[in-house]
Structure formats: structure tokens, C-alpha cells
Scaffold this motif. Sequence first.
Motif, short mmCIF file in Angstrom:
data_model
loop_
_atom_site.label_atom_id
_atom_site.label_comp_id
_atom_site.label_asym_id
_atom_site.label_seq_id
_atom_site.Cartn_x
_atom_site.Cartn_y
_atom_site.Cartn_z
N GLY A 10 -13.13 24.81 70.87
CA GLY A 10 -13.20 25.66 69.70
C GLY A 10 -13.57 24.87 68.46
O GLY A 10 -13.89 23.68 68.53
N LEU A 11 -13.53 25.56 67.33
CA LEU A 11 -13.82 24.95 66.04
C LEU A 11 -12.50 24.71 65.32
O LEU A 11 -11.74 25.66 65.09
N VAL A 12 -12.24 23.46 64.99
CA VAL A 12 -11.00 23.11 64.31
C VAL A 12 -11.31 22.16 63.16
O VAL A 12 -12.43 21.67 63.03
N GLN A 13 -10.29 21.91 62.34
CA GLN A 13 -10.43 20.97 61.25
C GLN A 13 -9.91 19.60 61.65
O GLN A 13 -9.09 19.47 62.59
N ALA A 14 -10.38 18.59 60.97
CA ALA A 14 -9.90 17.23 61.23
C ALA A 14 -8.38 17.19 61.11
O ALA A 14 -7.80 17.78 60.19
N GLY A 15 -7.76 16.52 62.07
CA GLY A 15 -6.30 16.44 62.10
C GLY A 15 -5.64 17.47 62.98
O GLY A 15 -4.45 17.34 63.32
N ASP A 16 -6.38 18.50 63.36
CA ASP A 16 -5.83 19.55 64.21
C ASP A 16 -5.74 19.10 65.66
O ASP A 16 -6.21 18.01 66.02
N LEU A 88 -7.52 15.25 65.81
CA LEU A 88 -8.95 15.31 66.07
C LEU A 88 -9.75 14.84 64.86
O LEU A 88 -9.37 15.07 63.71
N LYS A 89 -10.87 14.19 65.18
CA LYS A 89 -11.76 13.64 64.16
C LYS A 89 -13.14 14.28 64.32
O LYS A 89 -13.50 14.71 65.41
N THR A 124 -15.67 21.38 68.34
CA THR A 124 -16.29 21.06 67.05
C THR A 124 -15.19 20.81 66.03
O THR A 124 -14.33 21.67 65.83
N VAL A 125 -15.24 19.63 65.43
CA VAL A 125 -14.22 19.25 64.46
C VAL A 125 -14.89 19.09 63.09
O VAL A 125 -15.77 18.25 62.92
#
Length: 127
Positions: A10-16, A88-89, A124-125
Motif C-alpha cells: 500500500g501507500l504509507v508515510q515514512a515511519g509507518d 518504513l523509508k 510505496t513510502v
Amino acid sequence: QVRFVDSGGGLVQAGDSLTLSCVASGWTFTYYAMGWFRQVPGKDREFVAGIGWSKSGDVISYSDSVKDRFTISRTQAANTMNLKMNSLKPEDTAMYYCAGRSTSGVMSMEARRYTYWGQGTQVTVSS
């Protein structure tokens, strides 16, 4: 017929965090090695984590880029392998594939050693 189905991207933000799953059908991985690889366009498939079989228990290895952030595991009863991804990065962005060896329990970092592959799940980060 052997089939691997991977999911959880999925699509996440850095650190998730994300957890990828791979379900194998038509095949029992009790004594065989499995792994996770990732690939970005224009580059070779890259080893992420692997789990192999030994008499004393599973043998696990990670690439340096994900060590201490990712955790690979498998549940034989459910024929399922997971990849828990923390912190995540953006550089973790890739298509992730699960894979299984058909003739060996020895974990390998080489994609060519694996016979069975999932269809891939996109991670995707964003920064």
C-alpha cells in the motif's frame, strides 16, 4: 498446481508500518526455503529477507538495508509467510515478491534459486 499469492502492500508515510503476507497453495513449505524480494523499475530483483529450514529450527537472514526494521515469519499450519515492515523509508518503495524454493531448505539471497513466485504487491513510502 503451485500458487503463491502475496498481499498487504500500500501507500504509507515514512515511519509507518506494513505487513505483507504470502499464502502458498498446492505446496507445503515445511522443509523448503522461502524469501521476500523487491524490485524497482530498471533494477534487478533484490533480496530482502529469507527463511530456511534446519533440524534445529528456521534459519533467518535479512539484507543490511532492512535489518532491525523488518521481521520475516511463517506459519506452517496456514502455509503463510509474513513480512512485518517497521520504520518504513522512501527507499523501501518497490514491488515486493514472495518466493519459494522447490528443492532445498537452504535459504538463498539469489533470486534465481527460487522456483515459485507471487504476483507482487506494491509498497510505496512517501516522505
